[in-house]
Scaffold this active site. Sequence first.
Site, PDB file in Angstrom:
ATOM      1  N   SER A 143       0.817  -1.204   0.000  1.00 37.89           N
ATOM      2  CA  SER A 143       0.000   0.000   0.000  1.00 37.89           C
ATOM      3  C   SER A 143       0.856   1.262   0.000  1.00 37.89           C
ATOM      4  O   SER A 143       1.591   1.514  -0.947  1.00 37.89           O
ATOM      5  CB  SER A 143      -0.966  -0.025   1.185  1.00 37.89           C
ATOM      6  OG  SER A 143      -1.892   1.023   1.105  1.00 37.89           O
ATOM      7  N   ASP A 299      -1.809   6.349  -4.043  1.00 37.56           N
ATOM      8  CA  ASP A 299      -0.710   5.565  -3.488  1.00 37.56           C
ATOM      9  C   ASP A 299      -0.359   4.411  -4.440  1.00 37.56           C
ATOM     10  O   ASP A 299      -1.043   4.197  -5.443  1.00 37.56           O
ATOM     11  CB  ASP A 299      -1.032   5.095  -2.070  1.00 37.56           C
ATOM     12  CG  ASP A 299      -2.169   4.097  -2.000  1.00 37.56           C
ATOM     13  OD1 ASP A 299      -2.908   3.955  -2.987  1.00 37.56           O
ATOM     14  OD2 ASP A 299      -2.327   3.445  -0.947  1.00 37.56           O
TER      15      ASP A 299
END
Length: 558
Positions: A143, A299
């Site tokens: 992530s 992200d």
Amino acid sequence: MNCMDSYQLWIEKTAGEAELAEELTAINGDSAAIEDRFYKELEFGTGGLRGVLGAGTNRMNVFTVSKATQGYSNYLNQQFEKPSVAIGYDSRIHSDDFARAAAAVFAANGIQVHIYDHLMPTPALSFAVRDLHCSGGIVLTASHNPAKYNGYKVYGADGCQITTEAAKAIQTAINEVDPFDDVKRANFGLAMENGIIHYIGEDTIDRYQAAVSTASLLPEGVDKNVAIVYTPLNGAGISCVPRCLKEHGFTNIMIPDEQKNPDGHFPTCPYPNPEVREALEVGLRWAEKTQSDLLLATDPDCDRVGAAVKTASGYTLISGNQMGVLLFDFVCKMRQANGTMPKNPVAVKTIVTTSMAAKIAEHYGVQLIDVLTGFKFIGEQIGLLEKKGEADRYIFGFEESYGYLSGSFVRDKDAVNASLLICEMFAWYKSQGKSLVDVLEELYQKYGCYESKLLSFQFEGADGFAKMQSLMTELRTNRPAELAGIAVERSIDYQNDDTGLPKSNVLRFFLKNGAEAVVRPSGTEPKLKVYLTAAEKDRTASQTVIHTLKEFFEQWAR
């Protein structure tokens, strides 16, 4: 087996893996380095695995990934007659290698594998699991963590990250696997030829993009000539976000050259987290240079999105809580205006997300459900509605960590969906002569001046882990009557109190005048997180409360 015994075993068994063998040789005689790599195994939580890349049981490498996959394979074969999985991955170091290694393990265990042939956003994997009727799925990603991390997210047949119960069962299965002797591996190429592994087609990607498009709320005729700087932060967003925006008329998009192409080293952005200003510096420079209206940054696995908007004084960053309430209000407003607001609408947020959402929900007559931290709990609520034939009641879900979802087509936060919504919201208010900052101020005037602050305290290694546990135990055992001189009116221990939610290592303190403090260990990093909220009559007073609480917890965590 102690750390040194494990170290010696790994030297013997990983000789064929040059990168790992070199690292193990380099730490010979360094007891602290050896202990850090072998004092525990990576914990398989409800989000799967996440850790620093490298050699050892406490690292992300091909052996820990393969061990986890063998355990997950054993679990799937126990639960399903003919199991299948979908696999996705982002741009992180070794994500593609780990994805293929996992595919080879699944295939060797007789599990049908559907794998993307290029990096794709995490929500596209959630979509594929359901679209292809899979028994589960995985994404190789860490992530928003720094470049030295990678991870292994696990999904159930419903497209949600696995439940607490499933995680425990999978962990039990993993514990029974020896990473060197018990893992089955097929030849990836031969498995492709035999049809047990095959690539996910463009048709699935097209269906995902079409599903995202159903979330569009902007009426015809609104000017979409918004100057947008979009940065995927060298991640998977490049695969879907520009296409989505252009298909909806947002064509004035600039992508910073230095962050356009996938690169797991994140050379211009060591911490690729859109929650952190430093991650947006390149995008902000491009926005200033081009005088663009809006900056978007996703992200690396494209499930979170951050934003900044141009104002008279420069570019203003919008926090996760702020964007959440802006989008929630916008979704409600537009659905009411265009007649698509369902009967008995439902929105979902996490317990650490701003309580300002409750005020907005009350205004629009929306049922607001609070769940534990983790978007899978929001996805779970969508699934529960779906089982009752009421999935259309769900209109929005969000968490303070920049995760949003306005449709039931996936069961995870979706930065492709959120990027489209943000652009539509921006264009809508621009057509009325308002900026998002103006609208946010209007919401404060209407509902109260809510301020939020997230504190993160790092606790590395075995000693750090022990201190983090000690701090939580002390706070749980001796619940304070006040925090920083502000009276605690009540508190909740989500691990031991009867809350109606799954047990979780979280403490929540409700303070005088609507202030809150929530304390929890991160589920993905060696950090203790403290979420602060103040809700005074003006922003200055709220900011003062936040500052007071911040100083208190900084002293507490030392």
